[in-house]
Design a protein around this motif. Structure first.
Motif, PDB file in Angstrom:
ATOM      1  N   LYS A  55       0.833  -1.209   0.000  1.00  8.77           N
ATOM      2  CA  LYS A  55       0.000   0.000   0.000  1.00  8.77           C
ATOM      3  C   LYS A  55       0.870   1.263   0.000  1.00  8.77           C
ATOM      4  N   LEU A  56       1.900   1.268   0.843  1.00 11.70           N
ATOM      5  CA  LEU A  56       2.819   2.412   0.889  1.00 11.70           C
ATOM      6  C   LEU A  56       3.592   2.559  -0.425  1.00 11.70           C
ATOM      7  N   GLU A  57       3.953   1.435  -1.016  1.00 14.53           N
ATOM      8  CA  GLU A  57       4.690   1.481  -2.286  1.00 14.53           C
ATOM      9  C   GLU A  57       3.826   2.075  -3.393  1.00 14.53           C
ATOM     10  N   GLN A  58       2.554   1.731  -3.420  1.00 16.00           N
ATOM     11  CA  GLN A  58       1.652   2.325  -4.410  1.00 16.00           C
ATOM     12  C   GLN A  58       1.523   3.833  -4.181  1.00 16.00           C
ATOM     13  N   GLN A  59       1.460   4.216  -2.912  1.00 13.61           N
ATOM     14  CA  GLN A  59       1.382   5.640  -2.562  1.00 13.61           C
ATOM     15  C   GLN A  59       2.657   6.360  -3.012  1.00 13.61           C
ATOM     16  N   ARG A  60       3.813   5.741  -2.761  1.00  8.70           N
ATOM     17  CA  ARG A  60       5.090   6.337  -3.172  1.00  8.70           C
ATOM     18  C   ARG A  60       5.152   6.476  -4.687  1.00  8.70           C
ATOM     19  N   GLN A  61       4.710   5.457  -5.385  1.00 10.74           N
ATOM     20  CA  GLN A  61       4.736   5.488  -6.852  1.00 10.74           C
ATOM     21  C   GLN A  61       3.882   6.643  -7.377  1.00 10.74           C
ATOM     22  N   LYS A  62       2.707   6.816  -6.806  1.00  4.62           N
ATOM     23  CA  LYS A  62       1.821   7.910  -7.227  1.00  4.62           C
ATOM     24  C   LYS A  62       2.449   9.266  -6.921  1.00  4.62           C
ATOM     25  N   GLN A  63       3.043   9.403  -5.749  1.00  5.04           N
ATOM     26  CA  GLN A  63       3.680  10.661  -5.376  1.00  5.04           C
ATOM     27  C   GLN A  63       4.829  11.002  -6.317  1.00  5.04           C
ATOM     28  N   VAL A  64       5.635  10.024  -6.645  1.00  6.29           N
ATOM     29  CA  VAL A  64       6.775  10.252  -7.543  1.00  6.29           C
ATOM     30  C   VAL A  64       6.273  10.644  -8.934  1.00  6.29           C
ATOM     31  N   THR A  65       5.253   9.931  -9.407  1.00  6.85           N
ATOM     32  CA  THR A  65       4.685  10.241 -10.728  1.00  6.85           C
ATOM     33  C   THR A  65       4.082  11.648 -10.750  1.00  6.85           C
ATOM     34  N   ASP A  66       3.358  11.996  -9.686  1.00  9.03           N
ATOM     35  CA  ASP A  66       2.766  13.335  -9.601  1.00  9.03           C
ATOM     36  C   ASP A  66       3.842  14.423  -9.542  1.00  9.03           C
ATOM     37  N   TYR A  67       4.899  14.166  -8.772  1.00  8.95           N
ATOM     38  CA  TYR A  67       5.979  15.132  -8.650  1.00  8.95           C
ATOM     39  C   TYR A  67       6.649  15.366 -10.006  1.00  8.95           C
ATOM     40  N   LEU A  68       6.947  14.273 -10.696  1.00  6.71           N
ATOM     41  CA  LEU A  68       7.598  14.395 -11.998  1.00  6.71           C
ATOM     42  C   LEU A  68       6.665  15.063 -13.012  1.00  6.71           C
ATOM     43  N   GLY A  69       5.363  14.764 -12.917  1.00  5.71           N
ATOM     44  CA  GLY A  69       4.387  15.405 -13.796  1.00  5.71           C
ATOM     45  C   GLY A  69       4.307  16.896 -13.531  1.00  5.71           C
ATOM     46  N   GLY A  72       6.935  18.813 -15.189  1.00  2.00           N
ATOM     47  CA  GLY A  72       6.861  18.869 -16.637  1.00  2.00           C
ATOM     48  C   GLY A  72       7.434  17.667 -17.356  1.00  2.00           C
ATOM     49  N   PHE A  73       7.690  16.588 -16.635  1.00  2.00           N
ATOM     50  CA  PHE A  73       8.217  15.389 -17.274  1.00  2.00           C
ATOM     51  C   PHE A  73       7.062  14.487 -17.670  1.00  2.00           C
ATOM     52  N   ALA A  74       7.226  13.871 -18.823  1.00  2.36           N
ATOM     53  CA  ALA A  74       6.183  12.972 -19.319  1.00  2.36           C
ATOM     54  C   ALA A  74       6.042  11.796 -18.365  1.00  2.36           C
ATOM     55  N   SER A  75       4.884  11.205 -18.360  1.00  2.00           N
ATOM     56  CA  SER A  75       4.608  10.076 -17.488  1.00  2.00           C
ATOM     57  C   SER A  75       5.544   8.916 -17.809  1.00  2.00           C
ATOM     58  N   ILE A  76       6.323   8.520 -16.817  1.00  2.00           N
ATOM     59  CA  ILE A  76       7.254   7.402 -16.951  1.00  2.00           C
ATOM     60  C   ILE A  76       6.551   6.165 -16.405  1.00  2.00           C
ATOM     61  N   ASP A  77       6.723   5.050 -17.091  1.00  2.00           N
ATOM     62  CA  ASP A  77       6.042   3.818 -16.682  1.00  2.00           C
ATOM     63  C   ASP A  77       6.387   3.437 -15.247  1.00  2.00           C
ATOM     64  N   LYS A  78       7.646   3.383 -14.919  1.00  2.00           N
ATOM     65  CA  LYS A  78       8.096   3.038 -13.573  1.00  2.00           C
ATOM     66  C   LYS A  78       8.976   4.171 -13.037  1.00  2.00           C
ATOM     67  N   ALA A  79       8.342   5.232 -12.609  1.00  2.00           N
ATOM     68  CA  ALA A  79       9.084   6.366 -12.071  1.00  2.00           C
ATOM     69  C   ALA A  79       9.702   5.965 -10.731  1.00  2.00           C
ATOM     70  N   THR A  80      10.939   6.376 -10.524  1.00  2.00           N
ATOM     71  CA  THR A  80      11.660   5.995  -9.311  1.00  2.00           C
ATOM     72  C   THR A  80      12.074   7.226  -8.520  1.00  2.00           C
ATOM     73  N   VAL A  81      12.521   6.985  -7.315  1.00  2.00           N
ATOM     74  CA  VAL A  81      13.027   8.061  -6.469  1.00  2.00           C
ATOM     75  C   VAL A  81      14.300   8.634  -7.088  1.00  2.00           C
ATOM     76  N   ALA A  82      15.073   7.794  -7.766  1.00  2.00           N
ATOM     77  CA  ALA A  82      16.282   8.280  -8.442  1.00  2.00           C
ATOM     78  C   ALA A  82      15.925   9.335  -9.489  1.00  2.00           C
ATOM     79  N   ASP A  83      14.778   9.153 -10.153  1.00  2.00           N
ATOM     80  CA  ASP A  83      14.320  10.157 -11.122  1.00  2.00           C
ATOM     81  C   ASP A  83      14.009  11.472 -10.416  1.00  2.00           C
TER      82      ASP A  83
END
Length: 166
Positions: A55-69, A72-83
């Motif tokens: 559950k936390l991992e899904q939350q982290r994934q959404k947060q990272v995707t939202d942050y990158l979005g 101005g970065f295009a949606s990455i399939d597997k966005a990571t904290v390194a990104d």
């Protein structure tokens, strides 16, 4: 979405993985003791931890995707904290994310090692059980189709002490 929110989620993930590591260490003791009931309860506890981590991992994934979005970065399939570390604007944010990420990776690595040990111990236990069962079961050559034991495997007819013609 801010870096602090992502760090907070990573910190929660770190705590959950630490707790899971402690369970894995206790599981090693339980496996070596051979306590099946305790092992069953331990597996249930682990499943609850894994569900919370998922559950936390899904939350982290959404947060990272939202942050990158938001950056101005295009949606990455597997966005990571390194990104996120790469695109973070302030050095303090990069350092904070890197520190939490590195701690989490170290705990995950330790957990992997502990789980490998537990897997080997369980495998050894199963081998011992199979060996013990194998030594208790009669061999296939000693059983005929009716399930009764064959007395002798000698081709030569056995002589009786009594002469049936007498």
């Amino acid at each position: 979405m801010s870096v602090e929110t992502i760090c907070s989620t990573l910190t929660k993930l770190e705590k959950m993985h630490k707790s899971l590591l402690e369970l894995a260490i206790k599981k090693t003791e339980i496996i070596t003791a051979g306590d099946i009931e305790a092992l069953d309860q331990m597996l249930k506890d682990e499943q609850a931890h894994v569900a919370a981590i998922d559950k936390l991992e899904q939350q982290r994934q959404k947060q990272v995707t939202d942050y990158l979005g938001a950056k101005g970065f295009a949606s990455i399939d597997k966005a990571t904290v390194a990104d996120v570390i790469e695109v973070a604007e302030q050095q303090i944010e990069k350092d904070m994310l890197s520190a939490v990420r590195n701690r989490l990776l170290q705990i995950i690595n330790d957990l992997k090692k502990q789980n490998d040990l537990n897997q080997k111990l369980v495998f050894q236990s199963l081998q011992f059980v199979n060996l013990t069962l194998g030594s208790l079961r009669p061999q296939n050559e000693q059983i005929n189709y009716s399930g009764s034991e064959i007395r002798g495997t000698n081709k030569v007819a056995k002589k009786s002490f009594f002469d049936s013609q007498a």
